[in-house]
Design a protein around this motif. Structure first.
Motif, PDB file in Angstrom:
ATOM      1  N   ASP A 136       0.830  -1.215   0.000  1.00 12.42           N
ATOM      2  CA  ASP A 136       0.000   0.000   0.000  1.00 12.42           C
ATOM      3  C   ASP A 136       0.860   1.259   0.000  1.00 12.42           C
ATOM      4  N   GLU A 137       1.895   1.268   0.826  1.00 10.76           N
ATOM      5  CA  GLU A 137       2.786   2.425   0.860  1.00 10.76           C
ATOM      6  C   GLU A 137       3.530   2.586  -0.462  1.00 10.76           C
ATOM      7  N   GLN A 140       1.275   4.068  -3.078  1.00 17.03           N
ATOM      8  CA  GLN A 140       1.126   5.500  -2.825  1.00 17.03           C
ATOM      9  C   GLN A 140       2.300   6.287  -3.403  1.00 17.03           C
ATOM     10  N   LYS A 141       3.518   5.782  -3.209  1.00 17.43           N
ATOM     11  CA  LYS A 141       4.700   6.445  -3.768  1.00 17.43           C
ATOM     12  C   LYS A 141       4.645   6.445  -5.297  1.00 17.43           C
ATOM     13  N   ASN A 143       2.037   6.296  -7.246  1.00 18.77           N
ATOM     14  CA  ASN A 143       0.995   7.211  -7.725  1.00 18.77           C
ATOM     15  C   ASN A 143       1.462   8.662  -7.678  1.00 18.77           C
TER      16      ASN A 143
END
Length: 350
Positions: A136-137, A140-141, A143
């Motif tokens: 998930d992290e 996020q990076k 994106n």
């Protein structure tokens, strides 16, 4: 009392007087008056001098102050004064004598204060400098990088920057002379699209090649072990691999030209990161005058403070001189599996 007793007492008094004369009286220690800078300046002036807003500085004191409390003996330095003294030394790159005079601290104490503050900051490195810990992290990076210009699957941008140091004596001194002919540490950084530093290596001498620093890093082992789904972007000083894409040295198609243009725009994040970092902490731009051991410690501590400034939404300082790293003299030609994976990525996405 007999005459003999009186003579005995007089002799004792006389000897005490002699003893007192021979032993110099201990001078009472005096300490300079110390006033907290938080009470001295307007917010704008405080920020210019200490590189954080007053509100941000108070938050830093809350974060790291508990580790800096003294035992109260002698002229103790409060945690807030220690942190603010270090910030001013690092941010304004002032001569230690000047900073000592401004804060009512002896010049000899400044180095100790800066080291103590840096150690307290670096103890919390894992909280502030880290690669994505889960998918998930990582997404996020990726994106965030994709939002720049559409370059997909980028988890970080990598590059090195030189930090000037004093001449290193002895047989190893020549290893620290970089290709611009001054002594330095070559510091590797990986940042995200918000300019936060996710990984830093601050131990290599100035003559070390960027690619060697990465090849011998723990981060490379993590990528080779499949710990990350995204990839890094680096310049042509790095070897092109499935997890680290470099520019196409001689583009032959419109897709390759477009790939290169988007690669430059996306990878510019790490160049901007260096510019923002060095503008906030001028010592990183102009160089240190400390021991090599302390310089390495300070670099990591300042990288943490850089990330904290972003978290606090601290205003950036103008980049007085663009930090554009010189291209390697001999770019590495992409070959093998790395070149094949990059070619397939270009064909599919550009």
């Amino acid at each position: 009392m007999s005459i003999r007793d009186i003579e005995s007492v007089e002799e004792v008094v006389f000897m005490d007087e002699i003893f007192d004369c021979e032993q110099p009286r201990r001078k009472k220690k005096s300490y300079r008056a110390r006033v907290s800078p938080l009470e001295m300046y307007s917010d704008a002036e405080f920020r210019r001098k200490y590189r954080f807003s007053e509100e941000g500085a108070i938050k830093l004191i809350d974060l790291f102050g508990a580790q800096l409390k003294s035992d109260g003996r002698g002229g103790k330095l409060s945690p807030d004064l220690q942190i603010l003294t270090a910030l001013r030394c690092w941010g304004r790159n002032e001569v230690q004598d000047d900073s000592a005079d401004l804060h009512g601290i002896s010049q000899q104490s400044i180095t100790n204060v800066c080291r103590r503050v840096a150690l307290s900051i670096v103890q919390k490195k894992q909280m502030y400098i880290r690669m994505p810990a889960n998918l998930d992290e990582e997404v996020q990076k990726m994106n965030m990088f994709s939002d720049i210009c559409g370059f997909r699957s980028v988890v970080g941008c990598i590059d090195c920057t030189h930090i000037r140091i004093p001449h290193v004596p002895g047989n190893e001194g020549h290893y620290y002379i970089n290709r611009k002919n001054f002594p330095s540490l070559n510091v590797q950084v990986v940042c995200d699209a918000s300019l936060k530093i996710m990984d830093i290596v601050a131990r290599w001498y100035g003559s070390a090649h960027d690619s060697r620093i990465f090849n011998e890093s723990a981060l490379k082992l993590k990528f080779e072990g499949g710990q990350f789904h995204g990839r890094l972007l680096g310049d042509s000083g790095y070897a092109c691999t499935p997890y680290l894409f470099t520019p196409v040295l001689r583009p032959r198609s419109r897709k390759e030209v477009r790939y290169n243009a988007m690669h430059v725009r996306t990878r510019n994040s790490v160049e901007r990161c260096f510019g923002v970092l060095k503008s906030r902490f001028r010592c990183l731009q102009t160089g240190f005058r400390n021991s090599l051991e302390n310089i390495k410690l300070y670099i990591v501590a300042l990288a943490i403070l850089h990330n904290i400034a972003i978290i606090f939404n601290e205003e950036e300082f103008p980049v007085e001189e663009e930090v554009v790293e010189e291209q390697e003299l001999q770019p590495i030609q992409a070959v093998g599996r790395g070149a094949a994976v990059r070619a397939a990525f270009i064909e599919e996405n550009f």
